[in-house]
Enzyme design. Sequence first.
Site, PDB file in Angstrom:
ATOM      1  N   GLN A 103       0.861  -1.187   0.000  1.00 17.36           N
ATOM      2  CA  GLN A 103       0.000   0.000   0.000  1.00 17.36           C
ATOM      3  C   GLN A 103       0.897   1.236   0.000  1.00 17.36           C
ATOM      4  O   GLN A 103       1.612   1.493   0.974  1.00 17.36           O
ATOM      5  CB  GLN A 103      -0.903   0.018   1.235  1.00 17.36           C
ATOM      6  CG  GLN A 103      -1.899   1.159   1.168  1.00 17.36           C
ATOM      7  CD  GLN A 103      -2.746   1.286   2.412  1.00 17.36           C
ATOM      8  OE1 GLN A 103      -2.205   1.456   3.507  1.00 17.36           O
ATOM      9  NE2 GLN A 103      -4.051   1.231   2.256  1.00 17.36           N
ATOM     10  N   TYR A 186      -6.092  10.768   4.457  1.00 17.18           N
ATOM     11  CA  TYR A 186      -4.683  11.116   4.296  1.00 17.18           C
ATOM     12  C   TYR A 186      -4.498  11.882   2.975  1.00 17.18           C
ATOM     13  O   TYR A 186      -5.461  12.218   2.305  1.00 17.18           O
ATOM     14  CB  TYR A 186      -3.811   9.858   4.387  1.00 17.18           C
ATOM     15  CG  TYR A 186      -3.869   9.230   5.771  1.00 17.18           C
ATOM     16  CD1 TYR A 186      -3.560   9.974   6.905  1.00 17.18           C
ATOM     17  CD2 TYR A 186      -4.265   7.908   5.963  1.00 17.18           C
ATOM     18  CE1 TYR A 186      -3.638   9.431   8.183  1.00 17.18           C
ATOM     19  CE2 TYR A 186      -4.341   7.345   7.237  1.00 17.18           C
ATOM     20  CZ  TYR A 186      -4.025   8.115   8.332  1.00 17.18           C
ATOM     21  OH  TYR A 186      -4.112   7.582   9.592  1.00 17.18           O
ATOM     22  N   ARG A 234      -7.235   1.943  -2.706  1.00 21.93           N
ATOM     23  CA  ARG A 234      -8.061   1.917  -1.492  1.00 21.93           C
ATOM     24  C   ARG A 234      -8.728   3.267  -1.309  1.00 21.93           C
ATOM     25  O   ARG A 234      -8.089   4.319  -1.425  1.00 21.93           O
ATOM     26  CB  ARG A 234      -7.248   1.561  -0.251  1.00 21.93           C
ATOM     27  CG  ARG A 234      -8.186   1.169   0.897  1.00 21.93           C
ATOM     28  CD  ARG A 234      -7.509   0.532   2.074  1.00 21.93           C
ATOM     29  NE  ARG A 234      -8.399  -0.482   2.672  1.00 21.93           N
ATOM     30  CZ  ARG A 234      -8.358  -0.888   3.917  1.00 21.93           C
ATOM     31  NH1 ARG A 234      -7.446  -0.417   4.745  1.00 21.93           N
ATOM     32  NH2 ARG A 234      -9.203  -1.800   4.374  1.00 21.93           N
ATOM     33  N   ARG A 328      -7.586  -6.756  12.129  1.00 21.80           N
ATOM     34  CA  ARG A 328      -7.489  -7.148  13.541  1.00 21.80           C
ATOM     35  C   ARG A 328      -7.600  -8.656  13.764  1.00 21.80           C
ATOM     36  O   ARG A 328      -6.895  -9.198  14.632  1.00 21.80           O
ATOM     37  CB  ARG A 328      -8.516  -6.353  14.355  1.00 21.80           C
ATOM     38  CG  ARG A 328      -8.165  -4.860  14.437  1.00 21.80           C
ATOM     39  CD  ARG A 328      -9.296  -4.008  14.982  1.00 21.80           C
ATOM     40  NE  ARG A 328     -10.432  -3.994  14.071  1.00 21.80           N
ATOM     41  CZ  ARG A 328     -11.555  -3.320  14.296  1.00 21.80           C
ATOM     42  NH1 ARG A 328     -11.677  -2.597  15.413  1.00 21.80           N
ATOM     43  NH2 ARG A 328     -12.536  -3.344  13.418  1.00 21.80           N
ATOM     44  N   CYS A 354     -11.332  -4.497  21.029  1.00 27.49           N
ATOM     45  CA  CYS A 354     -10.962  -3.554  22.095  1.00 27.49           C
ATOM     46  C   CYS A 354     -10.144  -2.393  21.533  1.00 27.49           C
ATOM     47  O   CYS A 354      -9.987  -1.366  22.180  1.00 27.49           O
ATOM     48  CB  CYS A 354     -10.182  -4.277  23.191  1.00 27.49           C
ATOM     49  SG  CYS A 354      -8.596  -4.932  22.634  1.00 27.49           S
ATOM     50  N   CYS A 357      -4.768  -2.628  19.886  1.00 26.11           N
ATOM     51  CA  CYS A 357      -3.713  -2.599  18.849  1.00 26.11           C
ATOM     52  C   CYS A 357      -3.474  -1.169  18.380  1.00 26.11           C
ATOM     53  O   CYS A 357      -2.331  -0.762  18.145  1.00 26.11           O
ATOM     54  CB  CYS A 357      -4.078  -3.513  17.686  1.00 26.11           C
ATOM     55  SG  CYS A 357      -5.743  -3.295  17.016  1.00 26.11           S
ATOM     56  N   CYS A 369      -1.798  -6.586  21.399  1.00 28.75           N
ATOM     57  CA  CYS A 369      -3.102  -7.213  21.208  1.00 28.75           C
ATOM     58  C   CYS A 369      -3.487  -7.907  22.504  1.00 28.75           C
ATOM     59  O   CYS A 369      -2.683  -8.646  23.081  1.00 28.75           O
ATOM     60  CB  CYS A 369      -3.010  -8.207  20.057  1.00 28.75           C
ATOM     61  SG  CYS A 369      -4.484  -9.208  19.854  1.00 28.75           S
TER      62      CYS A 369
HETATM   63  C1  LIG Z   1      -3.253  -1.469  13.975  1.00 32.25           C
HETATM   64  C2  LIG Z   1      -3.933  -1.111  12.684  1.00 32.25           C
HETATM   65  C3  LIG Z   1      -3.233  -0.440  11.690  1.00 32.25           C
HETATM   66  C4  LIG Z   1      -3.857  -0.146  10.467  1.00 32.25           C
HETATM   67  N1  LIG Z   1      -3.119   0.421   9.467  1.00 32.25           N
HETATM   68  C5  LIG Z   1      -3.687   0.626   8.244  1.00 32.25           C
HETATM   69  C6  LIG Z   1      -2.901   1.054   7.153  1.00 32.25           C
HETATM   70  O1  LIG Z   1      -1.676   1.149   7.226  1.00 32.25           O
HETATM   71  N2  LIG Z   1      -3.542   1.323   5.977  1.00 32.25           N
HETATM   72  C7  LIG Z   1      -4.885   1.153   5.826  1.00 32.25           C
HETATM   73  O2  LIG Z   1      -5.426   1.428   4.754  1.00 32.25           O
HETATM   74  N3  LIG Z   1      -5.648   0.697   6.845  1.00 32.25           N
HETATM   75  C8  LIG Z   1      -5.074   0.403   8.029  1.00 32.25           C
HETATM   76  N4  LIG Z   1      -5.840  -0.128   9.040  1.00 32.25           N
HETATM   77  C9  LIG Z   1      -7.276  -0.429   8.795  1.00 32.25           C
HETATM   78  C10 LIG Z   1      -7.473  -1.905   8.400  1.00 32.25           C
HETATM   79  O3  LIG Z   1      -6.856  -2.201   7.162  1.00 32.25           O
HETATM   80  C11 LIG Z   1      -8.961  -2.290   8.336  1.00 32.25           C
HETATM   81  O4  LIG Z   1      -9.585  -1.601   7.278  1.00 32.25           O
HETATM   82  C12 LIG Z   1      -9.740  -1.998   9.631  1.00 32.25           C
HETATM   83  O5  LIG Z   1      -8.983  -2.387  10.759  1.00 32.25           O
HETATM   84  C13 LIG Z   1     -11.081  -2.741   9.676  1.00 32.25           C
HETATM   85  O6  LIG Z   1     -10.905  -4.118   9.455  1.00 32.25           O
HETATM   86  P1  LIG Z   1     -10.875  -5.217  10.646  1.00 32.25           P
HETATM   87  O7  LIG Z   1     -12.232  -5.164  11.307  1.00 32.25           O
HETATM   88  O8  LIG Z   1     -10.604  -6.516   9.917  1.00 32.25           O
HETATM   89  O9  LIG Z   1      -9.808  -4.838  11.593  1.00 32.25           O
HETATM   90  C14 LIG Z   1      -5.225  -0.470  10.265  1.00 32.25           C
HETATM   91  C15 LIG Z   1      -5.927  -1.136  11.277  1.00 32.25           C
HETATM   92  C16 LIG Z   1      -5.295  -1.473  12.449  1.00 32.25           C
HETATM   93  C17 LIG Z   1      -6.072  -2.242  13.491  1.00 32.25           C
END
Ligand SMILES: Cc1cc2nc3c(=O)[nH]c(=O)nc-3n(C[C@H](O)[C@H](O)[C@H](O)COP(=O)(O)O)c2cc1C
Length: 396
Positions: A103, A186, A234, A328, A354, A357, A369
Amino acid sequence: MAYSELFEPMLLGKKKLKNRIAFAPVGMCTADAEGRVTDQVLCHYVARAKGGVGLVIVEHTMSNYRYGLPGTGALGIHADTHLAGMLDVADAIHAFDAAAIVQLSLGLGRQAALHLEPVGPSAIPFEVREGSAPRGLKFFEGLTGGRPKKLSIAEIEELEDLYVAAVIRLVRCGFDGIEIHGAHGYMLANFLSPLSNRRRDRYGGSFDKRLTLALNLLRRSREVAGDDFVIGFRISGDEHLPGGLTLEDTVKIARILEEEGVDYISLSTGTMESWKYTFPEKEGVILPEAETVKKAVRIPVICPNIHDPKKVAQAVKNKKVDIVALARPLLADPQWPNKVREGRIDEIQKCIFCNNCLSTLFQGFTSRCTVNPNVGRERFVPEYAPPPRKSRGRPI
Ligand SMILES: Cc1cc2nc3c(=O)[nH]c(=O)nc-3n(C[C@H](O)[C@H](O)[C@H](O)COP(=O)(O)O)c2cc1C
């Protein structure tokens, strides 16, 4: 096989994926102060690739140093000194038969206030309002950014050039593709959004002009990387902000990106001003937006935030989305895909929403975590060591 629909191979652009499960981009801030790969970065990706995903989307990686996150451990590919480490990451992911996509980010834009000078298409500051943050990130509420510096045309052109140079480095490292980061408020999202882009030049002033920067990055990346290289995008389906990007806008943008040759759309949602949508406290929150975009395009759509294997399989089987990206859930249990494939659903260590992270990360610690003590310490776990190289070398 349990949930066999998830394990049907598919094409992403010209790249064959072994299944429909991806590791979503997850920025861990464990690179060194210059943004170079560390052993921790490498072992973190070994853990997720070894867990059985078909695709790893490497976290937001900075194409330039200035507007990224200097000194915070964010990953970068803005200099040749970053090649060696990123080559190791690509090799390690490929060793487990997963595709490796990075990304690629322009930087934090107007949301940079925490770490460096905010910049953007226009001088419009952000504000994290009461009630906009999810569990674990409430401490952000009340934060206001400084007035961003409006980028000049020459500065935007320089950003484009640095982006293309970063793409060339990723091609040289052997990555299968890039995901242009146009989500989450961003830098690039700032240009797409009517809320943050009030320019009156070729980079803003109308819907089409707000897309100029995104399309320049896409066209120029394609030109240097070729047709076999996967280029995804994205985007936040809806910014969930008055005056911000709407789902209707995103559908239009997705169609244009498809026409322009983007290989997939990765749906997310929200910005730092509406983070409760980006990092929801339950699963399935982003799926309706992804479904709407999926109906509008023919290219694959990737959706995060579905955690339960049964729901993930249903979303793919019913063609609501093509790939489910786990963020997550794979921090909580990197073996999620293998366990699902082997019918060991009961053994999955579940994410409990929670947001520890994120909360630890944004307070300057290594991400932690609650259910998986190995997060942030994968380099000390023997099974996460990178596998031996298959050959002595290859021409680059
Ligand atoms: C610790 C952490 C870091 C993340 N860093 C990015 C990132 O670098 N780029 C991005 O587009 N989304 C980032 N996200 C968002 C995730 O890609 C994802 O869209 C979001 O957590 C929801 O999905 P989930 O329910 O599977 O966690 C991050 C999420 C978490 C938890």
